[in-house]
Design a protein around this motif. Sequence first.
Motif, PDB file in Angstrom:
ATOM      1  N   ARG A   1      -3.258   3.264 -14.569  1.00 36.12           N
ATOM      2  CA  ARG A   1      -1.984   3.983 -14.682  1.00 36.12           C
ATOM      3  C   ARG A   1      -1.215   3.953 -13.355  1.00 36.12           C
ATOM      4  O   ARG A   1      -1.456   4.750 -12.465  1.00 36.12           O
ATOM      5  N   THR A   2      -0.321   2.959 -13.244  1.00 32.87           N
ATOM      6  CA  THR A   2       0.564   2.818 -12.074  1.00 32.87           C
ATOM      7  C   THR A   2       1.928   2.405 -12.629  1.00 32.87           C
ATOM      8  O   THR A   2       2.073   2.245 -13.847  1.00 32.87           O
ATOM      9  N   GLU A   3       2.893   2.176 -11.745  1.00 35.98           N
ATOM     10  CA  GLU A   3       4.194   1.691 -12.241  1.00 35.98           C
ATOM     11  C   GLU A   3       4.010   0.386 -12.995  1.00 35.98           C
ATOM     12  O   GLU A   3       4.625   0.150 -14.026  1.00 35.98           O
TER      13      GLU A   3
ATOM     14  N   SER B   1       0.805  -1.234   0.000  1.00 44.20           N
ATOM     15  CA  SER B   1       0.000   0.000   0.000  1.00 44.20           C
ATOM     16  C   SER B   1       0.833   1.277   0.000  1.00 44.20           C
ATOM     17  O   SER B   1       0.312   2.334   0.307  1.00 44.20           O
ATOM     18  N   ASN B   2       2.103   1.189  -0.382  1.00 42.97           N
ATOM     19  CA  ASN B   2       2.904   2.419  -0.422  1.00 42.97           C
ATOM     20  C   ASN B   2       2.820   3.147  -1.759  1.00 42.97           C
ATOM     21  O   ASN B   2       3.285   4.279  -1.877  1.00 42.97           O
ATOM     22  N   ARG B   3       2.220   2.516  -2.766  1.00 42.85           N
ATOM     23  CA  ARG B   3       2.087   3.194  -4.070  1.00 42.85           C
ATOM     24  C   ARG B   3       0.992   2.509  -4.880  1.00 42.85           C
ATOM     25  O   ARG B   3       0.440   1.472  -4.467  1.00 42.85           O
TER      26      ARG B   3
ATOM     27  N   ALA C   1       5.244 -14.965 -16.889  1.00 37.08           N
ATOM     28  CA  ALA C   1       5.341 -15.201 -15.442  1.00 37.08           C
ATOM     29  C   ALA C   1       4.132 -14.595 -14.723  1.00 37.08           C
ATOM     30  O   ALA C   1       3.527 -15.221 -13.847  1.00 37.08           O
ATOM     31  N   TYR C   2       3.784 -13.378 -15.096  1.00 36.53           N
ATOM     32  CA  TYR C   2       2.683 -12.661 -14.434  1.00 36.53           C
ATOM     33  C   TYR C   2       1.345 -13.354 -14.681  1.00 36.53           C
ATOM     34  O   TYR C   2       0.573 -13.598 -13.763  1.00 36.53           O
ATOM     35  N   ARG C   3       1.075 -13.679 -15.948  1.00 30.97           N
ATOM     36  CA  ARG C   3      -0.203 -14.331 -16.294  1.00 30.97           C
ATOM     37  C   ARG C   3      -0.366 -15.660 -15.555  1.00 30.97           C
ATOM     38  O   ARG C   3      -1.423 -15.953 -15.015  1.00 30.97           O
TER      39      ARG C   3
HETATM   40  N1  LIG Z   1      -2.045  -1.515 -12.882  1.00 31.02           N
HETATM   41  C1  LIG Z   1      -2.761  -2.324 -13.629  1.00 31.02           C
HETATM   42  O1  LIG Z   1      -3.117  -2.020 -14.780  1.00 31.02           O
HETATM   43  C2  LIG Z   1      -3.204  -3.661 -13.099  1.00 31.02           C
HETATM   44  C3  LIG Z   1      -3.998  -4.470 -13.921  1.00 31.02           C
HETATM   45  C4  LIG Z   1      -4.429  -5.692 -13.436  1.00 31.02           C
HETATM   46  C5  LIG Z   1      -4.100  -6.080 -12.155  1.00 31.02           C
HETATM   47  N2  LIG Z   1      -3.315  -5.278 -11.380  1.00 31.02           N
HETATM   48  C6  LIG Z   1      -3.003  -5.756 -10.027  1.00 31.02           C
HETATM   49  O2  LIG Z   1      -3.269  -4.730  -9.098  1.00 31.02           O
HETATM   50  C7  LIG Z   1      -2.392  -4.857  -7.960  1.00 31.02           C
HETATM   51  C8  LIG Z   1      -1.682  -3.549  -7.693  1.00 31.02           C
HETATM   52  O3  LIG Z   1      -0.945  -3.211  -8.854  1.00 31.02           O
HETATM   53  P1  LIG Z   1      -0.338  -1.768  -9.107  1.00 31.02           P
HETATM   54  O4  LIG Z   1      -0.622  -1.446 -10.505  1.00 31.02           O
HETATM   55  O5  LIG Z   1      -0.719  -0.836  -8.036  1.00 31.02           O
HETATM   56  O6  LIG Z   1       1.230  -2.124  -8.996  1.00 31.02           O
HETATM   57  P2  LIG Z   1       2.467  -1.235  -8.534  1.00 31.02           P
HETATM   58  O7  LIG Z   1       2.204   0.197  -8.722  1.00 31.02           O
HETATM   59  O8  LIG Z   1       3.656  -1.849  -9.170  1.00 31.02           O
HETATM   60  O9  LIG Z   1       2.515  -1.522  -6.938  1.00 31.02           O
HETATM   61  C9  LIG Z   1       2.804  -2.809  -6.476  1.00 31.02           C
HETATM   62  C10 LIG Z   1       2.832  -2.788  -4.960  1.00 31.02           C
HETATM   63  O10 LIG Z   1       3.163  -4.111  -4.501  1.00 31.02           O
HETATM   64  C11 LIG Z   1       4.232  -3.997  -3.576  1.00 31.02           C
HETATM   65  N3  LIG Z   1       5.028  -5.219  -3.532  1.00 31.02           N
HETATM   66  C12 LIG Z   1       5.683  -5.847  -4.537  1.00 31.02           C
HETATM   67  N4  LIG Z   1       6.299  -6.947  -4.063  1.00 31.02           N
HETATM   68  C13 LIG Z   1       6.021  -7.019  -2.736  1.00 31.02           C
HETATM   69  C14 LIG Z   1       6.370  -7.917  -1.701  1.00 31.02           C
HETATM   70  N5  LIG Z   1       7.157  -8.991  -1.911  1.00 31.02           N
HETATM   71  N6  LIG Z   1       5.884  -7.682  -0.455  1.00 31.02           N
HETATM   72  C15 LIG Z   1       5.102  -6.614  -0.219  1.00 31.02           C
HETATM   73  N7  LIG Z   1       4.761  -5.709  -1.141  1.00 31.02           N
HETATM   74  C16 LIG Z   1       5.218  -5.915  -2.389  1.00 31.02           C
HETATM   75  C17 LIG Z   1       5.035  -2.801  -4.057  1.00 31.02           C
HETATM   76  O11 LIG Z   1       5.894  -2.358  -3.027  1.00 31.02           O
HETATM   77  P3  LIG Z   1       7.411  -1.763  -3.313  1.00 31.02           P
HETATM   78  O12 LIG Z   1       7.245  -0.297  -3.526  1.00 31.02           O
HETATM   79  O13 LIG Z   1       8.142  -2.119  -2.064  1.00 31.02           O
HETATM   80  O14 LIG Z   1       7.932  -2.471  -4.519  1.00 31.02           O
HETATM   81  C18 LIG Z   1       3.897  -1.853  -4.382  1.00 31.02           C
HETATM   82  O15 LIG Z   1       3.401  -1.271  -3.202  1.00 31.02           O
HETATM   83  C19 LIG Z   1      -1.462  -6.013  -8.305  1.00 31.02           C
HETATM   84  O16 LIG Z   1      -1.950  -7.195  -7.724  1.00 31.02           O
HETATM   85  C20 LIG Z   1      -1.539  -6.104  -9.810  1.00 31.02           C
HETATM   86  O17 LIG Z   1      -1.235  -7.380 -10.299  1.00 31.02           O
HETATM   87  C21 LIG Z   1      -2.856  -4.083 -11.814  1.00 31.02           C
END
Ligand SMILES: NC(=O)c1ccc[n+]([C@@H]2O[C@H](COP(=O)([O-])OP(=O)(O)OC[C@H]3O[C@@H](n4cnc5c(N)ncnc54)[C@H](OP(=O)(O)O)[C@@H]3O)[C@@H](O)[C@H]2O)c1
Length: 266
Positions: A222-224, A14-16, A187-189
Amino acid sequence: MSVKLEGNIFVTGSNRGIGLELVKQLAGMTGGDTHIYACCREPEGSRAQALREVTTQYSGKISIIKLDVSDEDSVSAAVQAVSKQIGDGGLNLLINNAAIAKPTFPGTLAATSKKHMMEVYETNVGGPFLTAKMFLPLLQKAAGGNSAEMHKGDTMSCRRAAIINISTYISSMEKCSENFHLAQMYAYRTSKAALNMLTCCLAEDLKTHNILVTAIHPGWVRTELGGSKAPLTSQESVLSMLSVMSSLSNKDSGMLLDWQGTTIPW
Ligand SMILES: NC(=O)c1ccc[n+]([C@@H]2O[C@H](COP(=O)([O-])OP(=O)(O)OC[C@H]3O[C@@H](n4cnc5c(N)ncnc54)[C@H](OP(=O)(O)O)[C@@H]3O)[C@@H](O)[C@H]2O)c1
């Protein structure tokens, strides 16, 4: 869209990105009987600055918990930290949001190594598996509590006791032929398809405890991880997902839904 969530809520990663937005919106829209356990790997680090600011803004409502979901000792320490604070109510909602995608997009077959496969599986499947398993006593505590707020005839809800696994549209085997070439991401899928099966197993296993388990796709955001071309902002995605979570009941346990509540085929 109305959002009715309350109680003790635990959010990983939940930091980003989407996780940070979940914490912000939950803190802003819930009452004084809600407490949010916002997890990140390095609570003191520069990447947690935005989360620390939200915690200050909603003073007393959010506790930052150090958690690396891929590390069993770290999950165990998080359970202990939350248990000390949570009181008799138990844990109402566990949101498994943290995830990684490796190698970098598009993650072709040639670019993907066994190490990538294992690393991604460890975080995206091992993480939610460990949190579900180790927080189960706290979820059971919440599930056994007063259910006055529940819909008539339903025994499960995110206000009572629930696990939400954040999955993705591209985990769907049925939809693979439609979207494979847009994002190969082996890997992700495959990790998210395994997360879907974990969702089904937990839903089946925990239904006798009245614990709801549902996978939700947040949309392309729109995230990292989602990148700059994604059509949805994290604010839009999260507002809609929280509304969906508010409305979940028995029929939704063991399902994969999108951010608008539409069922995605496995
Ligand atoms: N964005 C999209 O379009 C999209 C689409 C489909 C599904 N999702 C899903 O939505 C969720 C959030 O994605 P997001 O887009 O917000 O991704 P993101 O911006 O890359 O953020 C990922 C988060 O997970 C944390 N993280 C990664 N590895 C970790 C670990 N081992 N232990 C604890 N925290 C960890 C990261 O922390 P650090 O800062 O420490 O790395 C960060 O807070 C994910 O499950 C992703 O698969 C996203």
